[in-house]
Design a protein around this motif. Structure first.
Motif, PDB file in Angstrom:
ATOM      1  N   THR A  37      21.178  51.689 -57.011  1.00 20.31           N
ATOM      2  CA  THR A  37      19.967  51.087 -57.153  1.00 20.31           C
ATOM      3  C   THR A  37      19.542  50.041 -58.267  1.00 20.31           C
ATOM      4  OG1 THR A  37      19.277  53.141 -58.190  1.00 20.31           O
ATOM      5  CG2 THR A  37      19.178  53.245 -55.887  1.00 20.31           C
ATOM      6  N   HIS A  38      20.641  49.800 -59.138  1.00 22.09           N
ATOM      7  CA  HIS A  38      20.277  49.168 -60.407  1.00 22.09           C
ATOM      8  C   HIS A  38      19.070  49.496 -60.998  1.00 22.09           C
ATOM      9  CE1 HIS A  38      23.018  46.252 -58.254  1.00 22.09           C
ATOM     10  NE2 HIS A  38      22.147  45.885 -57.298  1.00 22.09           N
ATOM     11  N   HIS A  39      19.169  50.994 -61.340  1.00 16.65           N
ATOM     12  CA  HIS A  39      18.075  51.483 -62.389  1.00 16.65           C
ATOM     13  C   HIS A  39      18.303  51.089 -63.695  1.00 16.65           C
ATOM     14  CE1 HIS A  39      21.435  54.292 -62.187  1.00 16.65           C
ATOM     15  NE2 HIS A  39      21.075  54.850 -63.511  1.00 16.65           N
ATOM     16  N   TRP A  40      17.453  51.318 -64.641  1.00 16.74           N
ATOM     17  CA  TRP A  40      17.561  51.218 -66.088  1.00 16.74           C
ATOM     18  C   TRP A  40      17.384  52.309 -66.679  1.00 16.74           C
ATOM     19  CZ3 TRP A  40      17.000  46.196 -68.067  1.00 16.74           C
ATOM     20  CH2 TRP A  40      16.762  45.007 -67.110  1.00 16.74           C
ATOM     21  N   THR A  41      18.530  52.240 -67.707  1.00 18.48           N
ATOM     22  CA  THR A  41      18.775  53.698 -68.442  1.00 18.48           C
ATOM     23  C   THR A  41      19.214  53.314 -69.942  1.00 18.48           C
ATOM     24  OG1 THR A  41      20.165  55.579 -68.371  1.00 18.48           O
ATOM     25  CG2 THR A  41      21.094  53.590 -67.420  1.00 18.48           C
ATOM     26  N   PRO A  42      19.057  54.438 -70.708  1.00 15.05           N
ATOM     27  CA  PRO A  42      19.897  54.018 -71.864  1.00 15.05           C
ATOM     28  C   PRO A  42      21.387  54.066 -71.909  1.00 15.05           C
ATOM     29  CG  PRO A  42      18.061  55.512 -72.391  1.00 15.05           C
ATOM     30  CD  PRO A  42      18.291  55.273 -70.602  1.00 15.05           C
ATOM     31  N   PRO A  43      22.282  53.683 -72.852  1.00 14.96           N
ATOM     32  CA  PRO A  43      23.719  53.737 -72.657  1.00 14.96           C
ATOM     33  C   PRO A  43      24.080  55.247 -72.734  1.00 14.96           C
ATOM     34  CG  PRO A  43      23.049  52.799 -74.548  1.00 14.96           C
ATOM     35  CD  PRO A  43      21.798  52.827 -74.015  1.00 14.96           C
ATOM     36  N   LYS A  44      24.821  55.679 -71.588  1.00 12.79           N
ATOM     37  CA  LYS A  44      25.360  56.940 -71.616  1.00 12.79           C
ATOM     38  C   LYS A  44      26.564  57.066 -70.648  1.00 12.79           C
ATOM     39  CE  LYS A  44      22.623  58.498 -67.549  1.00 12.79           C
ATOM     40  NZ  LYS A  44      22.576  57.355 -66.844  1.00 12.79           N
ATOM     41  N   GLY A  50      38.323  66.506 -74.607  1.00  9.82           N
ATOM     42  CA  GLY A  50      38.538  66.414 -76.167  1.00  9.82           C
ATOM     43  C   GLY A  50      37.611  65.966 -76.989  1.00  9.82           C
ATOM     44  N   GLU A  51      36.597  65.259 -76.436  1.00 11.43           N
ATOM     45  CA  GLU A  51      35.491  64.913 -77.130  1.00 11.43           C
ATOM     46  C   GLU A  51      34.382  65.609 -77.208  1.00 11.43           C
ATOM     47  OE1 GLU A  51      34.858  60.167 -76.121  1.00 11.43           O
ATOM     48  OE2 GLU A  51      34.024  61.681 -74.669  1.00 11.43           O
ATOM     49  N   PHE A  58      28.485  57.868 -78.912  1.00 16.44           N
ATOM     50  CA  PHE A  58      28.864  56.684 -79.416  1.00 16.44           C
ATOM     51  C   PHE A  58      29.944  55.650 -78.720  1.00 16.44           C
ATOM     52  CE2 PHE A  58      26.767  58.778 -83.347  1.00 16.44           C
ATOM     53  CZ  PHE A  58      25.990  57.783 -83.588  1.00 16.44           C
ATOM     54  N   ARG A  59      30.918  56.643 -78.078  1.00 16.09           N
ATOM     55  CA  ARG A  59      31.946  55.898 -77.416  1.00 16.09           C
ATOM     56  C   ARG A  59      31.048  55.171 -76.339  1.00 16.09           C
ATOM     57  NH1 ARG A  59      33.817  56.685 -72.865  1.00 16.09           N
ATOM     58  NH2 ARG A  59      33.418  59.055 -72.714  1.00 16.09           N
ATOM     59  N   GLU A  60      30.356  55.522 -75.545  1.00 15.35           N
ATOM     60  CA  GLU A  60      29.572  54.856 -74.234  1.00 15.35           C
ATOM     61  C   GLU A  60      28.960  53.773 -74.812  1.00 15.35           C
ATOM     62  OE1 GLU A  60      30.002  55.505 -71.280  1.00 15.35           O
ATOM     63  OE2 GLU A  60      31.320  56.940 -71.203  1.00 15.35           O
ATOM     64  N   THR A  61      28.140  54.095 -75.864  1.00 13.86           N
ATOM     65  CA  THR A  61      27.267  52.906 -76.451  1.00 13.86           C
ATOM     66  C   THR A  61      28.173  51.619 -76.919  1.00 13.86           C
ATOM     67  OG1 THR A  61      25.517  54.662 -77.221  1.00 13.86           O
ATOM     68  CG2 THR A  61      25.521  52.414 -78.342  1.00 13.86           C
ATOM     69  N   GLN A  62      29.115  51.963 -77.537  1.00 17.88           N
ATOM     70  CA  GLN A  62      29.982  50.897 -77.822  1.00 17.88           C
ATOM     71  C   GLN A  62      30.696  50.240 -76.492  1.00 17.88           C
ATOM     72  OE1 GLN A  62      33.267  51.762 -80.468  1.00 17.88           O
ATOM     73  NE2 GLN A  62      34.479  49.722 -80.098  1.00 17.88           N
ATOM     74  N   GLU A  64      29.356  50.299 -73.518  1.00 18.65           N
ATOM     75  CA  GLU A  64      28.097  49.710 -72.426  1.00 18.65           C
ATOM     76  C   GLU A  64      27.500  48.634 -73.012  1.00 18.65           C
ATOM     77  OE1 GLU A  64      26.174  52.871 -70.411  1.00 18.65           O
ATOM     78  OE2 GLU A  64      27.972  53.622 -69.345  1.00 18.65           O
ATOM     79  N   ALA A  65      27.312  48.691 -74.490  1.00 18.22           N
ATOM     80  CA  ALA A  65      26.301  47.831 -75.004  1.00 18.22           C
ATOM     81  C   ALA A  65      26.931  46.930 -76.140  1.00 18.22           C
ATOM     82  CB  ALA A  65      24.910  48.610 -75.740  1.00 18.22           C
ATOM     83  N   GLY A  66      28.195  47.283 -76.451  1.00 13.58           N
ATOM     84  CA  GLY A  66      28.915  46.437 -77.629  1.00 13.58           C
ATOM     85  C   GLY A  66      28.465  46.887 -79.107  1.00 13.58           C
ATOM     86  N   LEU A  67      27.881  48.014 -79.101  1.00 14.25           N
ATOM     87  CA  LEU A  67      27.426  48.520 -80.508  1.00 14.25           C
ATOM     88  C   LEU A  67      28.200  49.534 -81.133  1.00 14.25           C
ATOM     89  CD1 LEU A  67      23.443  48.610 -79.703  1.00 14.25           C
ATOM     90  CD2 LEU A  67      24.589  46.882 -80.726  1.00 14.25           C
ATOM     91  N   GLN A  68      28.518  49.016 -82.258  1.00 15.72           N
ATOM     92  CA  GLN A  68      29.620  50.240 -83.084  1.00 15.72           C
ATOM     93  C   GLN A  68      28.972  51.348 -83.588  1.00 15.72           C
ATOM     94  OE1 GLN A  68      32.832  49.517 -83.199  1.00 15.72           O
ATOM     95  NE2 GLN A  68      32.456  47.623 -82.020  1.00 15.72           N
ATOM     96  N   ALA A  69      29.192  52.349 -84.118  1.00 20.35           N
ATOM     97  CA  ALA A  69      28.453  53.391 -84.809  1.00 20.35           C
ATOM     98  C   ALA A  69      27.880  52.927 -85.996  1.00 20.35           C
ATOM     99  CB  ALA A  69      29.283  54.445 -84.848  1.00 20.35           C
ATOM    100  N   SER A  70      28.590  51.930 -86.664  1.00 22.07           N
ATOM    101  CA  SER A  70      28.437  51.470 -87.899  1.00 22.07           C
ATOM    102  C   SER A  70      27.101  50.744 -87.949  1.00 22.07           C
ATOM    103  CB  SER A  70      29.407  50.709 -88.700  1.00 22.07           C
ATOM    104  OG  SER A  70      29.617  49.778 -87.903  1.00 22.07           O
TER     105      SER A  70
END
Length: 148
Positions: A37-44, A50-51, A58-62, A64-70
């Motif tokens: 449905t093309h809903h809007w959500t934070p990266p998740k 093992g995670e 943090f992995r999903e944010t990187q 889906e949004a290209g953002l590093q933890a740093s």
């Protein structure tokens, strides 16, 4: 067994106008899915074997949004668990709160998302059509404003 996913609610602070309140300078990052449905959500996303939950966020944010933890500051004292059914199966999503260190950092979407927006609380709640996400955004906002 419940599906488990983890993510980050990411916000940035714009330079507030001298007369404005701190709350008015906060914007939240929402991504629009390129499926369903093309809903809007934070990266998740789903936890890999093992995670731990925070590594997943943090992995999903990187991814889906290209953002590093740093590029983010994890905000102590906030963690939210949401529980809801997806296609008849229980799902748990755990969110943490993170602030962008540089509010001009570029967002790089993956194929999973077709758009992103930085939104003030009211607009973020309109975009996030699920009640539990709206309530979570309001709770986050109150949490941030109470820390000032």
């Amino acid at each position: 067994m419940a599906v488990r996913a983890c993510g980050l609610i990411i916000y940035r602070r714009l330079q507030p106008a001298p007369s404005s309140k701190v709350a008015d300078s906060i914007e939240y990052l929402l991504l629009q899915t390129s499926y369903g449905t093309h809903h809007w959500t934070p990266p998740k996303g789903h936890v890999d074997p093992g995670e731990d939950d925070l590594q997943t966020a943090f992995r999903e944010t990187q991814e889906e949004a290209g953002l590093q933890a740093s590029q983010l500051t994890l905000i102590e004292g906030y963690r939210k668990e949401l529980h809801y059914p997806v296609r008849g199966k229980p799902k748990t999503v755990v969110y943490w709160l993170a602030e962008m260190k540089d509010c001009d950092t570029e967002i790089k979407l993956s194929e999973e998302h077709q758009a992103f927006q930085w939104l003030k609380l009211e607009d973020a709640c309109k975009f996030a059509e699920y009640e539990d996400m709206q309530a979570t955004l309001k709770e986050v906002h109150q949490f941030l404003c109470s820390r000032e």
